[in-house]
Structures are given as C-alpha cells and as structure tokens.
Design a protein around this motif. Structure first.
Motif, PDB file in Angstrom:
ATOM      1  N   LEU A 146     -67.087 -26.075  29.915  1.00  0.00           N
ATOM      2  CA  LEU A 146     -67.800 -26.447  31.140  1.00  0.00           C
ATOM      3  C   LEU A 146     -67.320 -27.800  31.655  1.00  0.00           C
ATOM      4  N   LEU A 147     -67.196 -28.765  30.752  1.00  0.00           N
ATOM      5  CA  LEU A 147     -66.713 -30.090  31.154  1.00  0.00           C
ATOM      6  C   LEU A 147     -65.289 -30.001  31.716  1.00  0.00           C
ATOM      7  N   SER A 148     -64.447 -29.213  31.066  1.00  0.00           N
ATOM      8  CA  SER A 148     -63.058 -29.069  31.534  1.00  0.00           C
ATOM      9  C   SER A 148     -62.999 -28.438  32.921  1.00  0.00           C
ATOM     10  N   LEU A 149     -63.792 -27.393  33.136  1.00  0.00           N
ATOM     11  CA  LEU A 149     -63.816 -26.752  34.450  1.00  0.00           C
ATOM     12  C   LEU A 149     -64.244 -27.740  35.535  1.00  0.00           C
ATOM     13  N   LEU A 150     -65.308 -28.486  35.254  1.00  0.00           N
ATOM     14  CA  LEU A 150     -65.817 -29.440  36.236  1.00  0.00           C
ATOM     15  C   LEU A 150     -64.869 -30.632  36.401  1.00  0.00           C
ATOM     16  N   TYR A 151     -64.166 -30.995  35.335  1.00  0.00           N
ATOM     17  CA  TYR A 151     -63.179 -32.067  35.388  1.00  0.00           C
ATOM     18  C   TYR A 151     -62.041 -31.676  36.341  1.00  0.00           C
ATOM     19  N   VAL A 152     -61.520 -30.478  36.129  1.00  0.00           N
ATOM     20  CA  VAL A 152     -60.394 -30.014  36.955  1.00  0.00           C
ATOM     21  C   VAL A 152     -60.826 -29.867  38.411  1.00  0.00           C
ATOM     22  N   LYS A 153     -62.025 -29.344  38.636  1.00  0.00           N
ATOM     23  CA  LYS A 153     -62.511 -29.186  40.007  1.00  0.00           C
ATOM     24  C   LYS A 153     -62.619 -30.547  40.691  1.00  0.00           C
ATOM     25  N   ARG A 154     -63.153 -31.549  39.983  1.00  0.00           N
ATOM     26  CA  ARG A 154     -63.280 -32.906  40.551  1.00  0.00           C
ATOM     27  C   ARG A 154     -61.890 -33.479  40.825  1.00  0.00           C
ATOM     28  N   ARG A 155     -60.957 -33.286  39.908  1.00  0.00           N
ATOM     29  CA  ARG A 155     -59.606 -33.821  40.081  1.00  0.00           C
ATOM     30  C   ARG A 155     -58.890 -33.154  41.254  1.00  0.00           C
ATOM     31  N   GLN A 156     -59.117 -31.840  41.441  1.00  0.00           N
ATOM     32  CA  GLN A 156     -58.459 -31.124  42.526  1.00  0.00           C
ATOM     33  C   GLN A 156     -59.003 -31.518  43.893  1.00  0.00           C
ATOM     34  N   ASP A 157     -60.298 -31.795  43.972  1.00  0.00           N
ATOM     35  CA  ASP A 157     -60.903 -32.132  45.264  1.00  0.00           C
ATOM     36  C   ASP A 157     -62.047 -33.113  45.024  1.00  0.00           C
ATOM     37  N   VAL A 158     -61.712 -34.384  44.997  1.00  0.00           N
ATOM     38  CA  VAL A 158     -62.682 -35.425  44.669  1.00  0.00           C
ATOM     39  C   VAL A 158     -63.841 -35.467  45.666  1.00  0.00           C
ATOM     40  N   ASN A 159     -63.616 -35.025  46.898  1.00  0.00           N
ATOM     41  CA  ASN A 159     -64.660 -35.038  47.918  1.00  0.00           C
ATOM     42  C   ASN A 159     -65.538 -33.786  47.905  1.00  0.00           C
ATOM     43  N   ASN A 160     -65.088 -32.752  47.226  1.00  0.00           N
ATOM     44  CA  ASN A 160     -65.853 -31.507  47.121  1.00  0.00           C
ATOM     45  C   ASN A 160     -65.777 -31.037  45.662  1.00  0.00           C
ATOM     46  N   PRO A 161     -66.446 -31.759  44.749  1.00  0.00           N
ATOM     47  CA  PRO A 161     -66.228 -31.533  43.321  1.00  0.00           C
ATOM     48  C   PRO A 161     -67.123 -30.481  42.675  1.00  0.00           C
ATOM     49  N   GLY A 162     -68.013 -29.857  43.435  1.00  0.00           N
ATOM     50  CA  GLY A 162     -69.021 -29.002  42.825  1.00  0.00           C
ATOM     51  C   GLY A 162     -68.600 -27.572  42.579  1.00  0.00           C
ATOM     52  N   ILE A 163     -69.246 -26.996  41.577  1.00  0.00           N
ATOM     53  CA  ILE A 163     -69.106 -25.572  41.279  1.00  0.00           C
ATOM     54  C   ILE A 163     -70.522 -25.008  41.220  1.00  0.00           C
ATOM     55  N   GLY A 164     -70.752 -23.897  41.925  1.00  0.00           N
ATOM     56  CA  GLY A 164     -72.066 -23.266  41.955  1.00  0.00           C
ATOM     57  C   GLY A 164     -72.373 -22.503  40.683  1.00  0.00           C
ATOM     58  N   ASP A 165     -73.641 -22.128  40.546  1.00  0.00           N
ATOM     59  CA  ASP A 165     -74.110 -21.452  39.341  1.00  0.00           C
ATOM     60  C   ASP A 165     -73.334 -20.170  39.031  1.00  0.00           C
ATOM     61  N   SER A 166     -73.226 -19.280  40.005  1.00  0.00           N
ATOM     62  CA  SER A 166     -72.577 -17.999  39.739  1.00  0.00           C
ATOM     63  C   SER A 166     -71.085 -18.171  39.473  1.00  0.00           C
ATOM     64  N   GLU A 167     -70.448 -19.102  40.175  1.00  0.00           N
ATOM     65  CA  GLU A 167     -69.021 -19.366  39.937  1.00  0.00           C
ATOM     66  C   GLU A 167     -68.819 -19.951  38.538  1.00  0.00           C
ATOM     67  N   LEU A 168     -69.726 -20.822  38.120  1.00  0.00           N
ATOM     68  CA  LEU A 168     -69.649 -21.414  36.784  1.00  0.00           C
ATOM     69  C   LEU A 168     -69.816 -20.333  35.712  1.00  0.00           C
ATOM     70  N   GLU A 169     -70.728 -19.407  35.946  1.00  0.00           N
ATOM     71  CA  GLU A 169     -70.911 -18.274  35.025  1.00  0.00           C
ATOM     72  C   GLU A 169     -69.614 -17.485  34.896  1.00  0.00           C
ATOM     73  N   ARG A 170     -69.027 -17.173  36.043  1.00  0.00           N
ATOM     74  CA  ARG A 170     -67.798 -16.369  36.060  1.00  0.00           C
ATOM     75  C   ARG A 170     -66.651 -17.088  35.367  1.00  0.00           C
ATOM     76  N   LEU A 171     -66.462 -18.368  35.707  1.00  0.00           N
ATOM     77  CA  LEU A 171     -65.355 -19.124  35.130  1.00  0.00           C
ATOM     78  C   LEU A 171     -65.530 -19.373  33.634  1.00  0.00           C
TER      79      LEU A 171
END
Length: 178
Positions: free
Chosen positions: A97-122
């Motif tokens: 979970l931390l890695s997924l959110l880390y990569v998302k933040r690094r890819q788009d620092v201004n839009n760093p969020g992942i929603g519940d269902s997307e987090l479940e899927r990933l």
C-alpha cells in the motif's frame, strides 16, 4: 459484550447447582454494597446476573451456547496470534500500500490520491481486508485522506518507505558479498 459468568464466579462450566449457590452466597456477601471493606455495587450486580442466569436451567442452556461461541472466538484469536505467517502477510500488504501511494505521489505530486476501489484493485485485496492496514497506516501518520477523499502518502510515509527500501538494499548487498 459477552461476560464470562463462569470466570466471574470462578467456577467450572460443569459446576452443579449446589456449587453455584455456595459460590454465589460467598461473593454476594463479599461484594454487597453494605460491606464496608469489600463492597462493590458494580461487581455485586454482575454476580447477581451470573447467578440468575446459571441457576435457571433454560437460561443456562441458552447462555452455554453463547459461552461455547465465545470460547471458539478466543481459540481462533489465539491460533491467529500464534501464526506468524499472518503477521508477515500483513507487513507485505502494508508495504505494498505504501509503495503504491509512494509511486502515485511521485508520478503526480499535485494529484497524489488513489480511491478506495482502485486501491483494492491495485493491492489485490478486498476492502474488508484492507481496513485494518489503512487504519494502521493512517494512525502512524504514513497515509492520509486528502481533500477529495482519496488516500495519499504523507511525508512521514515517504520517509518510512525510503528507510525500508534502504534497509532492503543494504541487506541484499550484504547477502551478495558473503
């Protein structure tokens, strides 16, 4: 909340009615609110409830069904607590979970969020399996819900991820040099 009347009265679940009465009288005198030395109104009330339930054969039979269910829950809890594979799996899920959110933040620092269902899927985990991990990561301050309701890694979470990654690299380097 389930109250273990057998434990409360310090008797066996196999205790007969004479034993229940004898122990009840002992505790009733001990915890009666009029007893200046050991009186305890709350404890006295619990002892009355236990006695009234266990002395009545029908109520006791109904209680014993709940008691057995309670024992099964305690047994399952003990089994899971002694299974280190479960804890190891939890650590892996939290790191993922931390890695997924880390990569998302690094890819788009201004839009760093992942929603519940997307987090479940990933993460490859249903929501009910993620709840504990999300609670833990939020409580540690490593992730947070942002304004749009999505999850994002925090600065503390990035530091944690970097520390763990550095430790893994050092371990692998040490393993290869031996």
């Amino acid at each position: 909340m389930f109250i273990d009347y057998y434990e409360l009265l310090e008797i066996s679940p196999n205790a007969n009615s004479e034993t229940i009465e004898r122990i009840f009288r002992y505790f009733a005198m001990r915890y009666h609110p009029d007893n200046r030395d050991t009186g305890d109104e709350s404890r006295f009330s619990e002892i009355i409830d236990a006695h009234n339930t266990l002395k009545d054969p029908v109520k006791r039979a109904q209680y014993d069904i709940q008691y057995k269910d309670h024992l099964n829950v305690r047994r399952e809890l003990t089994e899971e607590a002694s299974n280190t594979k479960g804890i190891e799996r939890d650590v892996v899920i939290q790191a993922k979970l931390l890695s997924l959110l880390y990569v998302k933040r690094r890819q788009d620092v201004n839009n760093p969020g992942i929603g519940d269902s997307e987090l479940e899927r990933l993460a490859g985990c249903p929501r009910e399996h993620l709840e504990f991990h999300l609670w833990y990561l939020k409580a540690k301050g490593w992730i947070a819900r942002i304004e749009n309701g999505m999850y994002a890694i925090t600065v503390e979470g990035i530091d944690r991820t970097n520390t763990e990654h550095s430790r893994d690299i050092t371990t692998r380097l040490l393993d290869h040099t031996s």
